[in-house]
Enzyme design. Structure first.
Site, PDB file in Angstrom:
ATOM      1  N   SER A 143       0.848  -1.189   0.000  1.00 23.77           N
ATOM      2  CA  SER A 143       0.000   0.000   0.000  1.00 23.77           C
ATOM      3  C   SER A 143       0.881   1.236   0.000  1.00 23.77           C
ATOM      4  O   SER A 143       2.009   1.215   0.525  1.00 23.77           O
ATOM      5  CB  SER A 143      -0.905   0.010   1.234  1.00 23.77           C
ATOM      6  OG  SER A 143      -1.519   1.275   1.414  1.00 23.77           O
ATOM      7  N   TYR A 156      -2.740  -1.298   9.861  1.00 23.32           N
ATOM      8  CA  TYR A 156      -2.748  -1.474   8.413  1.00 23.32           C
ATOM      9  C   TYR A 156      -1.419  -1.043   7.800  1.00 23.32           C
ATOM     10  O   TYR A 156      -0.795  -1.797   7.043  1.00 23.32           O
ATOM     11  CB  TYR A 156      -3.895  -0.662   7.798  1.00 23.32           C
ATOM     12  CG  TYR A 156      -3.980  -0.766   6.302  1.00 23.32           C
ATOM     13  CD1 TYR A 156      -4.466  -1.923   5.695  1.00 23.32           C
ATOM     14  CD2 TYR A 156      -3.568   0.291   5.483  1.00 23.32           C
ATOM     15  CE1 TYR A 156      -4.535  -2.027   4.314  1.00 23.32           C
ATOM     16  CE2 TYR A 156      -3.640   0.188   4.100  1.00 23.32           C
ATOM     17  CZ  TYR A 156      -4.127  -0.973   3.520  1.00 23.32           C
ATOM     18  OH  TYR A 156      -4.193  -1.075   2.161  1.00 23.32           O
TER      19      TYR A 156
END
Length: 263
Positions: A143, A156
């Protein structure tokens, strides 16, 4: 629009929603033999319907034994792999006022540990690709949050940063075996996961556009497949600022999420 050359044997995880679903449809339509993995077999069967080149391989990637069984099923059907495209992931945000370590463990179990288990199952199959005209390829979805710490993204962002670091280190060790490694760093993509976000997502793109970026990057064997580049170059630049400036930027974001000014 770039495409992967020839007919590739591909293992795609996280195949039933978001970027994974868009990738599955694109790769199957291009004629590749694609092993589709996700938890929900019914959703996989629906996705694979009408594609004789699809192989349904349901598995919970947080279960090491189940993931190895998935690898064995792919080996039996395909004999080996040309590309392992590890996309499965999840997202939960941390509320430090009620810190929940189990939340962090859940996110790491899916995003990082699940990726490790898939790598464990995929590497022997990629090694079976020797003699092909192009080197086998291991790719995993990280990400853009791996580039820059952001508020509430402790679990995350850290899990995705772990994927990036692990894959970049693995790339060095696999070079002697002529196995290529790509790390994928998407910005904001319209998916069922991001639909739950309660904050603005600048430069968000569709899952279909994300799939196009990824296929193009894989075809060109890019080490770092990041998109949309207007966004990811900005995040990369912010990520190399001195810690004090990164902190100030992060606090401004945190203040906006709370509806106030800088904390």
């Amino acid at each position: 629009m770039a495409s992967l050359s020839g007919t590739r044997r591909i293992w795609l995880t996280g195949a039933t929603s978001g970027i994974g679903e868009a990738l599955a449809k694109r790769l199957l339509a291009d004629g590749h033999r694609v092993a589709l993995t996700a938890r929900r077999e019914e959703a996989l069967q629906t996705l694979a319907a009408g594609y004789p080149n699809a192989l349904v391989v349901p598995a919970d990637l947080t279960d090491r034994a189940a993931t190895r069984r998935a690898g064995a099923a792919i080996e039996e059907a395909f004999g080996g792999l040309d590309i392992a495209l590890l996309n499965a992931g999840t997202c939960e945000y941390v509320d430090v006022r009620e810190f929940d370590v189990e939340l962090v463990e859940r996110v790491f179990a899916t995003n990082f540990q699940g990726t490790l288990y898939a790598i464990d199952a995929a590497l022997p199959l990629l090694r079976r690709a020797e003699g092909r005209t192009q080197a086998p390829l291991l790719a995993a979805v990280s990400s853009a949050s791996a580039y820059l710490p952001l508020p509430r993204a402790e679990a995350y962002g850290a899990s995705k940063a772990a994927i990036s670091h692990f894959l970049e280190s693995l790339r060095l060790d696999l070079a002697a075996e002529r196995i290529d490694v790509s790390v994928i760093h998407p910005g904001f993509v319209e998916t069922p996961l991001t639909a739950r976000n309660d904050f603005s997502m600048p430069m968000q793109i569709s899952a279909e556009r994300a799939a196009e970026y990824i296929v193009e990057g894989l075809a060109k064997r890019r080490l770092d497949i990041h998109f949309p580049r207007r966004f990811t170059y900005l995040v990369k630049a912010l990520g190399v600022l001195p810690p004090a400036l990164r902190r100030r930027f992060g606090l401004r974001i945190a203040g906006r999420e709370r509806g106030g000014g800088e904390a």
